[in-house]
Design a protein around this motif. Structure first.
Motif, PDB file in Angstrom:
ATOM      1  N   THR A   1       0.781  -1.361   0.027  1.00  0.00           N
ATOM      2  CA  THR A   1       0.005   0.148   0.182  1.00  0.00           C
ATOM      3  C   THR A   1       0.710   1.224   0.065  1.00  0.00           C
ATOM      4  O   THR A   1       1.634   1.501   0.846  1.00  0.00           O
ATOM      5  CB  THR A   1      -1.053  -0.119   1.141  1.00  0.00           C
ATOM      6  OG1 THR A   1      -1.819  -1.203   1.320  1.00  0.00           O
ATOM      7  CG2 THR A   1      -1.853   1.294   1.275  1.00  0.00           C
TER       8      THR A   1
ATOM      9  N   ASN B   1      -2.124  -1.519  -3.615  1.00  0.00           N
ATOM     10  CA  ASN B   1      -2.983  -0.271  -3.497  1.00  0.00           C
ATOM     11  C   ASN B   1      -2.184   0.900  -3.731  1.00  0.00           C
ATOM     12  O   ASN B   1      -1.107   1.061  -2.748  1.00  0.00           O
ATOM     13  CB  ASN B   1      -3.563  -0.312  -2.143  1.00  0.00           C
ATOM     14  CG  ASN B   1      -4.622  -1.470  -2.116  1.00  0.00           C
ATOM     15  OD1 ASN B   1      -5.619  -1.511  -2.809  1.00  0.00           O
ATOM     16  ND2 ASN B   1      -4.455  -2.417  -1.257  1.00  0.00           N
TER      17      ASN B   1
ATOM     18  N   THR C   1      -2.219   5.142  -4.180  1.00  0.00           N
ATOM     19  CA  THR C   1      -2.692   6.515  -4.187  1.00  0.00           C
ATOM     20  C   THR C   1      -1.908   7.519  -4.580  1.00  0.00           C
ATOM     21  O   THR C   1      -0.786   7.461  -4.081  1.00  0.00           O
ATOM     22  CB  THR C   1      -3.386   6.607  -2.683  1.00  0.00           C
ATOM     23  OG1 THR C   1      -4.423   5.883  -2.422  1.00  0.00           O
ATOM     24  CG2 THR C   1      -4.124   8.203  -2.784  1.00  0.00           C
TER      25      THR C   1
ATOM     26  N   VAL D   1      -5.681  -1.740  -6.855  1.00  0.00           N
ATOM     27  CA  VAL D   1      -6.506  -0.520  -6.790  1.00  0.00           C
ATOM     28  C   VAL D   1      -5.527   0.548  -6.994  1.00  0.00           C
ATOM     29  O   VAL D   1      -4.637   1.057  -6.428  1.00  0.00           O
ATOM     30  CB  VAL D   1      -6.945  -0.539  -5.496  1.00  0.00           C
ATOM     31  CG1 VAL D   1      -8.102   0.947  -5.461  1.00  0.00           C
ATOM     32  CG2 VAL D   1      -8.076  -1.796  -5.290  1.00  0.00           C
TER      33      VAL D   1
END
Length: 192
Positions: A89, A120, A122, A149
């Motif tokens: 992440t 993941n 972002t 994601v």
């Protein structure tokens, strides 16, 4: 300066320029800082970083990489190599840039990516860019794999150079696998 415990029980001092920091601990390489990360740590850049090797974020890592208005750059001539391979992440934040340039020969069977995302990811306030000198090479700013994601909050995800580049590829390697791309803001080039 940083003190090091030597094998004979005395301390030595290392003088160098620091490029990243976790809490109050400073590191002379970004890979050293990322490897030292514990869950939910924030790595903050202290200067621009020109990588000499690609980075991998392990599956068990939960990391925020605060670019702190600095840039990370990497050039590679290795077909199929990504600048950053994220298996965990990873949050990229802090108004800096992630710049990847592929300089090798055209290899249509292997993509050259700024970020290969298997976890993941972002992107929040960071510019992720992939350029190439090899016209015809396949590559992406973010290659989002099966089960991954990707969330873009702000910033930009772009490509330039070859006409076989897309900003984001949503890659699924079976009929039942999927991945997720969520764009809440920012600027994103083509998605394939």
């Amino acid at each position: 300066m940083r003190r090091y415990l030597l094998a004979d029980g005395t301390y030595g001092v290392k003088v160098g320029s620091y490029v990243a920091q976790i809490g109050n601990v400073k590191y002379t390489s970004l890979s050293e800082a990322l490897n030292a990360c514990q869950k939910n740590d924030t790595v903050t850049l202290l200067s621009d970083v020109e990588l000499t090797d690609a980075l991998t974020i392990a599956a068990d890592k939960v990391i925020t990489l605060d670019l702190n208005s600095f840039d990370i750059s990497y050039s590679s001539d290795v077909a199929g190599e990504a600048m950053i391979t994220n298996k965990g992440t990873l949050t990229l934040t802090g108004n800096g840039a992630v710049n990847f340039t592929y300089t090798g020969a055209v290899n249509m069977s292997k993509a050259a990516n700024a970020i290969s995302n298997l976890g993941n990811l972002t992107i929040d306030g960071v510019s992720v860019t992939n350029t190439t000198a090899a016209n015809g090479q396949i590559g992406y700013a973010v290659d989002n794999y099966s089960g991954a994601v990707l969330t873009v909050e702000s910033g930009s995800v772009t490509v330039s150079g070859s006409y076989y580049y897309d900003a984001i590829r949503m890659f699924c390697n079976s009929e039942t696998a999927d991945n997720t791309v969520v764009i809440n803001g920012g600027t994103v080039g083509t998605i394939w």
